[in-house]
Design a protein around this motif. Structure first.
Motif: not given
Length: 226
Positions: A78-83
Motif C-alpha cells: 500500500p503505497f503511491s508514487t508520491a510517497d
C-alpha cells in the motif's frame, strides 16, 4: 560494447540518501530465514524454478516467454508514487555466472507491469550494474540525437551492497548500499508513471538465449516508507 558505451572502473555517485531515517515505516520485510512469506505472489515460474535454501531465496534464471509476463516473485504493497519508499535486497549470482543477456535484480511494479528496475547483468561479457548513467555529450540543440549520449556502467561488485530502488515524487532512483564502508551510491533516475494503487516490488532472474543452469540468490528483502 558500442562506442557510446563506457565501462567505468571507478564509482561516481550522483546522489546519496542515508540508509535508514527516523520514523521509517516497514511495509514488508522477508529475511527468508523461516521460509517464504505467504505474501509473495509467483509470476511465470514453475515450482522448481525457485527455492529457499540456507535462509536465502534462490531463483533459476528463466527466459521470459513470448507475450508472457516477466518471471518473478512479487509483493503488492500500500503505497503511491508520491510517497518516499525504499526497497532493497541483496543479490548474489551463485554457481555459473550470468551469461550475455541475463539480468537479475529488483523491480518496481505498478498496475501496468514493471515500471523501473535495478539489475545486475552481463553486457558484452562484463558483469555490471544497470541501468547505467546517461551523459549528454553533444552541443545545445542536439538533445534529440541519440548519438550524442554515452552510457556508463559500473562493475557489479558485491562489496557495494544491496540493490535499492528509491521512489520519491513520481521519480525512481537506482541506488546501491550500504557498501562495506557504509556508503550509498546512486547511479540513475527516471520519471515513472504516477499511481496510487496496484503498486509493489518484485525480484527476478531472467535470461537471454544462453544454455546451462544459472541461479541467483536473494536475501534481506525490505520495503520501507518515510
Amino acid at each position: 560494447m558500442s562506442s557510446n558505451t563506457i565501462l567505468a572502473v571507478g564509482l561516481i555517485a550522483c546522489f546519496a540518501w542515508q540508509g535508514r531515517c527516523p520514523g521509517q515505516e516497514v511495509l514488508f520485510e522477508d529475511t527468508f530465514d523461516k521460509g517464504l512469506s505467504d505474501k509473495w505472489q509467483v509470476v511465470g515460474l514453475e515450482r522448481d524454478d525457485y527455492r529457499v535454501r540456507e535462509g536465502k531465496l534462490e531463483l533459476r534464471v528463466k527466459r521470459q516467454g513470448e507475450n508472457q509476463p516477466l518471471p518473478m516473485l512479487k509483493v503488492e504493497l500500500p503505497f503511491s508514487t508520491a510517497d518516499t519508499v525504499i526497497a532493497s535486497v541483496d543479490v548474489r549470482v551463485i554457481g555459473e555466472g550470468l551469461q550475455r543477456g541475463d539480468v537479475a535484480g529488483l523491480c518496481l511494479l505498478d498496475p501496468t507491469g514493471v515500471s523501473f528496475s535495478a539489475r545486475k547483468t552481463n553486457i558484452d561479457g562484463y558483469f555490471v550494474l544497470a541501468p547505467g548513467e546517461v551523459d549528454f555529450i553533444g552541443k545545445p540543440g542536439q538533445e534529440g540525437d541519440p548519438g550524442k549520449y554515452t552510457v556508463k556502467f559500473w562493475p557489479a561488485d558485491e562489496s557495494l551492497g544491496p540493490l535499492r530502488i528509491v521512489v520519491r515524487g513520481a521519480y525512481a532512483h537506482f541506488q546501491v548500499g550500504p557498501s562495506a564502508e557504509g556508503g550509498y551510491k546512486t547511479f540513475f533516475h527516471s520519471a515513472i508513471r504516477e499511481s496510487n494503487k496496484g503498486m509493489g516490488f518484485g525480484v527476478m532472474a531472467t535470461g537471454g538465449t544462453g544454455t546451462g543452469e544459472r541461479w541467483v540468490r536473494f536475501d534481506n528483502f525490505r520495503v520501507s516508507r518515510s
